[in-house]
Design a protein around this motif. Sequence first.
Motif, short mmCIF file in Angstrom:
data_model
loop_
_atom_site.label_atom_id
_atom_site.label_comp_id
_atom_site.label_asym_id
_atom_site.label_seq_id
_atom_site.Cartn_x
_atom_site.Cartn_y
_atom_site.Cartn_z
N THR A 130 0.83 -1.21 0.00
CA THR A 130 0.00 0.00 0.00
C THR A 130 0.86 1.26 0.00
OG1 THR A 130 -1.75 -1.20 1.15
CG2 THR A 130 -1.85 1.22 1.23
N PHE A 131 1.91 1.28 0.83
CA PHE A 131 2.83 2.42 0.89
C PHE A 131 3.50 2.65 -0.46
CE2 PHE A 131 7.20 3.96 1.59
CZ PHE A 131 6.91 5.21 2.13
N VAL A 132 3.95 1.57 -1.08
CA VAL A 132 4.62 1.68 -2.38
C VAL A 132 3.67 2.25 -3.43
CG1 VAL A 132 5.61 0.33 -4.29
CG2 VAL A 132 6.40 -0.05 -1.95
N LYS A 133 2.46 1.73 -3.49
CA LYS A 133 1.49 2.16 -4.51
C LYS A 133 1.00 3.58 -4.28
CE LYS A 133 1.50 -1.28 -7.22
NZ LYS A 133 2.21 -1.10 -8.48
N LEU A 134 0.73 3.95 -3.03
CA LEU A 134 0.13 5.25 -2.76
C LEU A 134 1.14 6.38 -2.57
CD1 LEU A 134 -2.78 4.28 -0.34
CD2 LEU A 134 -2.84 4.63 -2.82
N TYR A 135 2.35 6.06 -2.10
CA TYR A 135 3.33 7.12 -1.85
C TYR A 135 4.60 6.99 -2.69
CZ TYR A 135 6.98 9.88 0.29
OH TYR A 135 8.02 10.75 0.48
N GLU A 136 5.25 5.84 -2.59
CA GLU A 136 6.59 5.72 -3.14
C GLU A 136 6.63 5.82 -4.67
OE1 GLU A 136 9.36 2.12 -2.59
OE2 GLU A 136 9.69 3.41 -0.85
N GLU A 137 5.80 5.07 -5.35
CA GLU A 137 5.83 5.11 -6.82
C GLU A 137 5.45 6.49 -7.37
OE1 GLU A 137 3.59 1.69 -8.18
OE2 GLU A 137 5.37 0.41 -8.01
N PRO A 138 4.39 7.13 -6.86
CA PRO A 138 4.10 8.48 -7.36
C PRO A 138 5.23 9.48 -7.05
CG PRO A 138 2.18 7.58 -6.24
CD PRO A 138 3.32 6.64 -5.99
N THR A 139 5.84 9.35 -5.90
CA THR A 139 6.94 10.25 -5.52
C THR A 139 8.14 10.05 -6.45
OG1 THR A 139 6.22 10.29 -3.22
CG2 THR A 139 8.51 10.91 -3.65
N LEU A 140 8.49 8.81 -6.73
CA LEU A 140 9.61 8.53 -7.63
C LEU A 140 9.29 9.00 -9.05
CD1 LEU A 140 10.62 4.98 -6.34
CD2 LEU A 140 11.93 7.11 -6.08
N ALA A 141 8.06 8.83 -9.48
CA ALA A 141 7.68 9.29 -10.82
C ALA A 141 7.82 10.81 -10.93
CB ALA A 141 6.25 8.85 -11.14
N ARG A 142 7.41 11.54 -9.89
CA ARG A 142 7.57 13.00 -9.90
C ARG A 142 9.03 13.41 -9.86
NH1 ARG A 142 3.26 12.62 -6.50
NH2 ARG A 142 4.54 12.85 -4.63
N ARG A 143 9.81 12.73 -9.03
CA ARG A 143 11.21 13.11 -8.82
C ARG A 143 12.11 12.76 -10.01
NH1 ARG A 143 14.46 14.73 -4.52
NH2 ARG A 143 16.59 13.94 -4.61
N TYR A 196 12.43 7.02 -14.26
CA TYR A 196 11.75 6.07 -13.39
C TYR A 196 10.69 5.29 -14.16
CZ TYR A 196 8.88 3.94 -9.84
OH TYR A 196 8.17 3.02 -9.11
N GLU A 197 9.96 5.95 -15.02
CA GLU A 197 8.91 5.26 -15.78
C GLU A 197 9.49 4.14 -16.65
OE1 GLU A 197 5.71 5.29 -15.29
OE2 GLU A 197 5.97 6.82 -13.75
N ALA A 198 10.64 4.40 -17.29
CA ALA A 198 11.29 3.36 -18.10
C ALA A 198 11.73 2.20 -17.21
CB ALA A 198 12.48 3.95 -18.84
N TYR A 199 12.29 2.53 -16.06
CA TYR A 199 12.73 1.51 -15.10
C TYR A 199 11.52 0.71 -14.60
CZ TYR A 199 14.51 -0.34 -10.66
OH TYR A 199 14.86 -1.16 -9.61
N ARG A 200 10.46 1.40 -14.23
CA ARG A 200 9.26 0.74 -13.71
C ARG A 200 8.65 -0.22 -14.73
NH1 ARG A 200 4.13 1.16 -14.03
NH2 ARG A 200 4.10 3.06 -15.25
N THR A 246 16.91 -12.28 -15.46
CA THR A 246 18.12 -11.65 -16.01
C THR A 246 18.17 -10.20 -15.57
OG1 THR A 246 16.97 -11.05 -18.05
CG2 THR A 246 18.14 -13.16 -18.04
N PRO A 247 19.36 -9.66 -15.39
CA PRO A 247 19.45 -8.27 -14.95
C PRO A 247 19.02 -7.29 -16.02
CG PRO A 247 21.63 -9.13 -15.41
CD PRO A 247 20.68 -10.29 -15.54
N TRP A 248 18.33 -6.24 -15.62
CA TRP A 248 17.95 -5.16 -16.53
C TRP A 248 19.14 -4.27 -16.76
CZ3 TRP A 248 17.16 0.20 -15.11
CH2 TRP A 248 16.61 0.98 -16.12
N LYS A 249 19.28 -3.82 -17.98
CA LYS A 249 20.38 -2.91 -18.33
C LYS A 249 19.75 -1.58 -18.73
CE LYS A 249 23.57 -6.44 -19.75
NZ LYS A 249 23.06 -7.72 -20.01
N SER A 250 20.10 -0.53 -17.97
CA SER A 250 19.54 0.78 -18.29
C SER A 250 20.11 1.30 -19.60
CB SER A 250 19.82 1.76 -17.15
OG SER A 250 21.21 1.93 -16.99
N ALA A 251 19.34 2.16 -20.24
CA ALA A 251 19.76 2.71 -21.54
C ALA A 251 20.91 3.68 -21.40
CB ALA A 251 18.58 3.38 -22.19
#
Length: 168
Positions: A130-143, A148-152, A163-168
């Motif tokens: 609940t904390f992740v969905k209501l606070y953390e994810e929106p906060t990270l998306a704003r920041r 973050y959206e590509a990572y998410r 397999t590990p994700w490789k950032s662009a």
Amino acid sequence: MTVRKPSAIAGSAAFLILVPGVVAGLVPWFLTNGYGLPLSSSAAMVAAGSILILGGFAVLLHSFARFAFEGAGTPAPIAPTERLVVGGAYRYVRNPMYVAVLSIIFGQALLFADGSLVIYACAVAVTVFTFVKLYEEPTLARRYGHEYEAYRRAVPGWVPRLTPWKSA
């Protein structure tokens, strides 16, 4: 708020003791009467519980270190990272700290064959989700915006990738 690495290390260490230390250490200790319960009579449960606890603890320490060294900040909302943390365990799952804490609690439930710890772990899981969905994810998306959206989109929140994700 900009945090320098020595401050980030100290802040992350304090937060590690304060939050996961209480959630995965102190509360289970109280629930089991000071870990006074006998170990499970099943060797398989003792082994599985021990693996979950040790693995969870290793991932937890690794994840906290990533916040200080990669992100130059802490997991605490009052001293967030300067950069989005996407290395190490974060290449496999977006929430390795929460997964690790739950692993530790479920591991203790197996180790001590204690149903109250299973109920507690489920309550922690609902609270964290609940904390992740209501606070953390929106906060990270704003920041962090598009980063973050590509990572998410690429990295699952709760069940690790194979397999590990490789950032662009």
